[in-house]
Enzyme design. Sequence first.
Site, mmCIF file in Angstrom:
data_model
loop_
_atom_site.group_PDB
_atom_site.id
_atom_site.type_symbol
_atom_site.label_atom_id
_atom_site.label_comp_id
_atom_site.label_asym_id
_atom_site.label_seq_id
_atom_site.Cartn_x
_atom_site.Cartn_y
_atom_site.Cartn_z
ATOM 1 N N ARG A 1 76.952 57.126 -17.421
ATOM 2 C CA ARG A 1 77.019 57.017 -15.965
ATOM 3 C C ARG A 1 78.374 56.421 -15.596
ATOM 4 O O ARG A 1 78.581 55.207 -15.740
ATOM 5 C CB ARG A 1 75.887 56.135 -15.428
ATOM 6 C CG ARG A 1 74.486 56.655 -15.715
ATOM 7 C CD ARG A 1 74.179 57.876 -14.872
ATOM 8 N NE ARG A 1 72.787 58.292 -15.047
ATOM 9 C CZ ARG A 1 72.369 59.179 -15.921
ATOM 10 N NH1 ARG A 1 73.253 59.727 -16.755
ATOM 11 N NH2 ARG A 1 71.101 59.520 -16.010
ATOM 12 N N TYR B 1 66.905 52.113 -5.761
ATOM 13 C CA TYR B 1 67.942 53.079 -5.401
ATOM 14 C C TYR B 1 67.393 54.158 -4.484
ATOM 15 O O TYR B 1 66.200 54.461 -4.484
ATOM 16 C CB TYR B 1 68.645 53.645 -6.625
ATOM 17 C CG TYR B 1 68.024 54.805 -7.361
ATOM 18 C CD1 TYR B 1 68.380 56.118 -7.052
ATOM 19 C CD2 TYR B 1 67.152 54.593 -8.437
ATOM 20 C CE1 TYR B 1 67.865 57.180 -7.776
ATOM 21 C CE2 TYR B 1 66.640 55.653 -9.163
ATOM 22 C CZ TYR B 1 67.001 56.950 -8.824
ATOM 23 O OH TYR B 1 66.492 57.990 -9.554
ATOM 24 N N ASP C 1 65.535 62.810 -19.501
ATOM 25 C CA ASP C 1 64.554 61.860 -20.044
ATOM 26 C C ASP C 1 63.304 62.596 -20.501
ATOM 27 O O ASP C 1 62.731 62.280 -21.551
ATOM 28 C CB ASP C 1 64.182 60.820 -18.985
ATOM 29 C CG ASP C 1 65.391 60.109 -18.413
ATOM 30 O OD1 ASP C 1 66.356 59.890 -19.162
ATOM 31 O OD2 ASP C 1 65.368 59.786 -17.212
ATOM 32 N N ALA D 1 65.274 65.123 -15.822
ATOM 33 C CA ALA D 1 65.010 66.194 -16.785
ATOM 34 C C ALA D 1 65.462 65.800 -18.193
ATOM 35 O O ALA D 1 64.801 66.136 -19.182
ATOM 36 C CB ALA D 1 65.694 67.485 -16.349
ATOM 37 N N ALA E 1 65.554 55.590 -16.917
ATOM 38 C CA ALA E 1 65.653 56.485 -18.072
ATOM 39 C C ALA E 1 64.610 56.170 -19.138
ATOM 40 O O ALA E 1 63.877 57.054 -19.600
ATOM 41 C CB ALA E 1 67.061 56.409 -18.658
ATOM 42 N N TYR F 1 72.729 52.714 -5.143
ATOM 43 C CA TYR F 1 72.051 51.809 -6.065
ATOM 44 C C TYR F 1 72.110 50.375 -5.535
ATOM 45 O O TYR F 1 73.142 49.920 -5.057
ATOM 46 C CB TYR F 1 72.717 51.837 -7.440
ATOM 47 C CG TYR F 1 72.449 53.084 -8.247
ATOM 48 C CD1 TYR F 1 71.249 53.255 -8.933
ATOM 49 C CD2 TYR F 1 73.404 54.091 -8.337
ATOM 50 C CE1 TYR F 1 71.003 54.393 -9.677
ATOM 51 C CE2 TYR F 1 73.171 55.242 -9.083
ATOM 52 C CZ TYR F 1 71.971 55.384 -9.745
ATOM 53 O OH TYR F 1 71.739 56.511 -10.475
ATOM 54 N N TYR F 2 70.995 49.675 -5.680
ATOM 55 C CA TYR F 2 70.926 48.248 -5.385
ATOM 56 C C TYR F 2 70.362 47.572 -6.638
ATOM 57 O O TYR F 2 69.218 47.139 -6.672
ATOM 58 C CB TYR F 2 70.056 48.007 -4.145
ATOM 59 C CG TYR F 2 70.627 48.647 -2.908
ATOM 60 C CD1 TYR F 2 71.561 47.977 -2.118
ATOM 61 C CD2 TYR F 2 70.279 49.954 -2.561
ATOM 62 C CE1 TYR F 2 72.118 48.588 -0.987
ATOM 63 C CE2 TYR F 2 70.838 50.573 -1.449
ATOM 64 C CZ TYR F 2 71.750 49.878 -0.670
ATOM 65 O OH TYR F 2 72.308 50.495 0.434
ATOM 66 N N GLY G 1 70.514 75.692 -23.098
ATOM 67 C CA GLY G 1 69.544 75.201 -24.065
ATOM 68 C C GLY G 1 70.003 73.927 -24.741
ATOM 69 O O GLY G 1 70.690 73.100 -24.149
ATOM 70 N N ASN H 1 60.951 56.463 -17.926
ATOM 71 C CA ASN H 1 60.594 57.875 -17.798
ATOM 72 C C ASN H 1 60.147 58.437 -19.143
ATOM 73 O O ASN H 1 59.151 59.173 -19.239
ATOM 74 C CB ASN H 1 61.793 58.689 -17.298
ATOM 75 C CG ASN H 1 62.115 58.442 -15.831
ATOM 76 O OD1 ASN H 1 61.328 57.854 -15.098
ATOM 77 N ND2 ASN H 1 63.278 58.888 -15.415
#
Length: 355
Positions: free
Chosen positions: A180, A101, A276, A274, A46, A117-118, A240, A49
């Site tokens: 998350r 991941y 991020d 998107a 995140a 995920y690792y 939006g 990015n």
Amino acid sequence: MTATGSRNAPDTVDVVALGESMVTFLPTRPGRLADVPAFDRTIGGAESNVACGLAAAGHAVRWVSRVGADGFGDHLVETIGAYGVDVTHVRRDTTRPTGLYFRTAGDRATDEHEVAYYRAGSAASAMTVDNVDVEAVRAGRVLHLSGITAALSQGCLELVRELMKPGEGRPLVSFDVNYRPGLWRDADDARVLLELARGADIVFVGHDEARQAWGLHGGRAIVEALPEPEIVVVKQGRGGAVAFDKNTDGMEDADGTATLVRAPRVDVVAHVGAGDAFAAGFLSGTLRGLPMRDRIRHGHLTAAATLTTPGDLATPPTRSHADRLAALDDDAWGRLRLGPGWTQADEAPEEANTP
């Protein structure tokens, strides 16, 4: 609110982003992870990015993190650095690996989507106040953080809390909630994200994640639960985004003014990254002192660049291209439709529209 202050030190940058980045493996064809025979390697995280998006938009950006002393760590540092991001404050951990991941090609919102995920025990999850260069983190005009970092470990949570403490020398703090569920063991733990968001200056939160994490419905309920941040941006997917600006002079109520900007129509390839990209576009507009409408439009445009590519990162439109699109009148903005490859040519606004 803008972040247009002067630079007081040689090592001051526009934005510092702190958080974990992982090597990402994208399938070469649709199907279950069990059935996909090969993957393409890319990166995803995140905060990194956002850092890459801002650097590509011409801002001076630093990414601070920890990676393993392994080839995947080399790949992350080299790839993020290639975007023009300062990676000199990324520490190498000789005892913990770089996170990885894998995900399927399908949309994350569908039941068929899989992510593996690792990252447990990763180098980044071991970040603490003691092993991160806090001075380097605070050397930006803006500090960008996310709720993902706070969920990685107790040490990471304490680091985020320390960085968000008010006081002299604290930069403008941007916080993306990035809830998350898989990273929070108990639903009540997500209330930590509300505590952290209340300590930020700019908050990005999706209306869906606010409902899932905090039981809040609608933009007004969200902004009422976040009385301290000066700007709260509530993302509404295809509907939006609305920004509540509490710094506006002559505001009519305690919530400040609300600016809603619809997203352009986008031929979506993949949704990952998107949010991020939106944050990167909005922060770029904030650094440039743009009006709120244009900050949100730049967020939508950088998000559209990522939505029209398969990976977490995409080449954003050039600044001049994005500025022309952001300046469209409301009718022309409403007719925009952006598909794969739209950022590749710096065209006139009417030529960038597709039927």
